[in-house]
Design an enzyme around this catalytic site. Structure first.
Site, mmCIF file in Angstrom:
data_model
loop_
_atom_site.group_PDB
_atom_site.id
_atom_site.type_symbol
_atom_site.label_atom_id
_atom_site.label_comp_id
_atom_site.label_asym_id
_atom_site.label_seq_id
_atom_site.Cartn_x
_atom_site.Cartn_y
_atom_site.Cartn_z
ATOM 1 N N LYS A 152 0.979 -1.251 -0.012
ATOM 2 C CA LYS A 152 -0.084 0.122 0.061
ATOM 3 C C LYS A 152 0.577 1.466 -0.115
ATOM 4 O O LYS A 152 0.523 2.375 -0.565
ATOM 5 C CB LYS A 152 -1.021 0.015 1.217
ATOM 6 C CG LYS A 152 -2.065 -0.993 0.827
ATOM 7 C CD LYS A 152 -3.508 -0.849 1.670
ATOM 8 C CE LYS A 152 -4.449 -1.824 0.835
ATOM 9 N NZ LYS A 152 -5.680 -1.887 1.824
ATOM 10 N N LYS A 200 -3.453 -9.727 -6.579
ATOM 11 C CA LYS A 200 -5.009 -10.069 -5.760
ATOM 12 C C LYS A 200 -6.108 -9.011 -6.460
ATOM 13 O O LYS A 200 -5.596 -8.077 -6.584
ATOM 14 C CB LYS A 200 -4.782 -9.750 -4.479
ATOM 15 C CG LYS A 200 -5.923 -10.190 -3.521
ATOM 16 C CD LYS A 200 -5.898 -9.544 -2.001
ATOM 17 C CE LYS A 200 -6.093 -8.259 -1.873
ATOM 18 N NZ LYS A 200 -6.609 -7.819 -0.714
ATOM 19 N N LYS A 216 -10.776 -4.259 -4.030
ATOM 20 C CA LYS A 216 -11.802 -3.171 -4.278
ATOM 21 C C LYS A 216 -11.356 -1.871 -4.824
ATOM 22 O O LYS A 216 -11.925 -1.193 -5.424
ATOM 23 C CB LYS A 216 -12.649 -3.213 -3.172
ATOM 24 C CG LYS A 216 -12.217 -2.724 -2.062
ATOM 25 C CD LYS A 216 -13.250 -2.691 -1.007
ATOM 26 C CE LYS A 216 -13.183 -3.682 0.193
ATOM 27 N NZ LYS A 216 -12.173 -3.559 1.029
#
Ligand code: AQP
Length: 340
Positions: free
Chosen positions: A121, A203, A206
């Site tokens: 992230k 992966k 969302k």
């Protein structure tokens, strides 16, 4: 007498959560939410919309508010009965944030530095590498440990965070005496890591900006089929799992989890068929499985008053359990009560 005693045996506790950080995906559904309702009968279940986690990445406030209601409605549309499960919003139970601070003082900088989600992230949000992104796993440990959780159903991306939660619990118990239950992960045998349709080595997430990489739980049938038809696959043609065939492996896995068949059964079912036919079949099956969820969701989201009643009931139940653990933790650490 024996019967009374058996009835009083405390149920084991299950805890899990989903961030309202974007529209929920079939990764969230197959890896986590779909498995939640199986625990409802025999366990005491806490399922949370973890809104505090979602602000580790910048959110548009009005959208966050909207998605919090949507998250709750999706839980129920996926079969979670608010009477049998404690469904609530994380920020409604302030003990999560408070325990997170206390556990943060029992978590090592080096441990948090090793978290792969933080590294990923930080790369994706290089303009906003905030302290919350770094301490996210401590808040997750607080979420879980607050309820004396036995089992945590998660997708495999959360395994490392769960292991850290266990380490924090063991360390606290060793330092201050037995306080927390040490939780176990529950990961589905298949579907624990659904991959992006555009980049099948990544992966499905969302918050991926490429909407074609993701199938949302609430996508329309045509969109679902179109996205699967466009899914990236290798240059082969056989519907067979194999090394380096990330795209087709992902589609076979999705079909297998949606249909309840093993991957080998799926391979046999599609023997002799090409990628095109298979992609359409996965899309159609996915749309069929999601249809009842979507219908129920549409009914629930239109009833804001009911959703608020569920939120309120959930917050009351969760707060009751959370208060007990937090006061135990504070006592053990040496904090004083307000004198009466
Ligand atoms: N692709 C996935 N396959 C299987 N399980 C998945 N989960 C998430 N993506 C997949 C599982 O869904 C639960 C809720 O996840 P989360 O909302 O807490 O956060 P996340 O793991 O970071 O999910 P996303 O979709 O990737 O969100 P963003 O993009 O906001 O970071 C967890 O149990 C997770 O394992």
């Amino acid at each position: 007498m024996n019967e009374v005693m058996t009835n009083e045996v405390k149920k084991k506790i299950v805890y899990s959560g989903v961030q309202p950080s974007g529209n929920l995906t079939i990764g969230n559904y197959l890896g986590a939410i779909k498995n939640f309702s199986a625990f409802s009968e025999d366990y005491e279940c806490y399922y949370c919309v973890v809104d505090l986690h979602s602000v580790t990445v910048r959110q548009v406030p009005a959208e966050l508010r909207k998605r919090t209601y949507e998250g709750l409605a999706v839980y129920m549309a996926c079969g979670l009965d608010p009477q049998k499960n404690t469904l609530y919003v994380q920020s409604h139970v302030h003990e999560h944030a408070e325990l997170s601070w206390l556990l943060g003082c029992n978590t090592m900088f080096g441990e948090l530095s090793r978290m792969t989600q933080f590294k990923d992230k930080s790369r994706k949000h290089a303009e906003n590498i905030n302290a919350g992104l770094f301490t996210y796993p401590v808040l997750m440990a607080a979420d879980i440990l607050l309820y004396q959780t036995d089992i945590v159903p998660i997708g495999s991306d959360q395994k490392q965070h769960l292991e850290l939660a266990r380490d924090i619990a063991v360390r606290f118990n060793t330092t201050y005496s037995e306080t927390f239950k040490v939780p176990e992960p529950y990961m589905p045998k298949s579907g624990a890591r659904i991959m992006s349709l555009a980049e099948p080595t990544q992966k499905m997430s969302k918050s991926d900006p490429n909407a074609n990489a993701i199938v949302y739980i609430l996508d329309k049938k045509d969109d679902i089929i179109r996205k699967f038809r466009r899914a990236v696959t290798d240059s082969g043609s056989e519907i067979v799992m194999g090394e380096g065939k990330d795209g087709i492996n992902n589609l076979i896995t999705i079909y297998s989890v949606l249909s309840g068949k093993t991957c080998e059964e799926v391979e046999r079912e599609f023997a002799g068929k090409g990628y095109g036919d298979f992609k359409t079949a996965v899309g159609e099956l996915c749309a069929d499985v999601l249809r009842p969820v979507q219908e129920e969701y549409a009914r629930l989201i239109a009833d804001k008053k009911y959703l608020e009643e569920v939120m309120k009931l959930g917050a009351e139940r969760a707060s009751y359990a959370a208060r007990r653990t937090l006061s135990k933790v504070k006592r053990k650490m040496g904090f004083t009560d307000i004198p009466r």
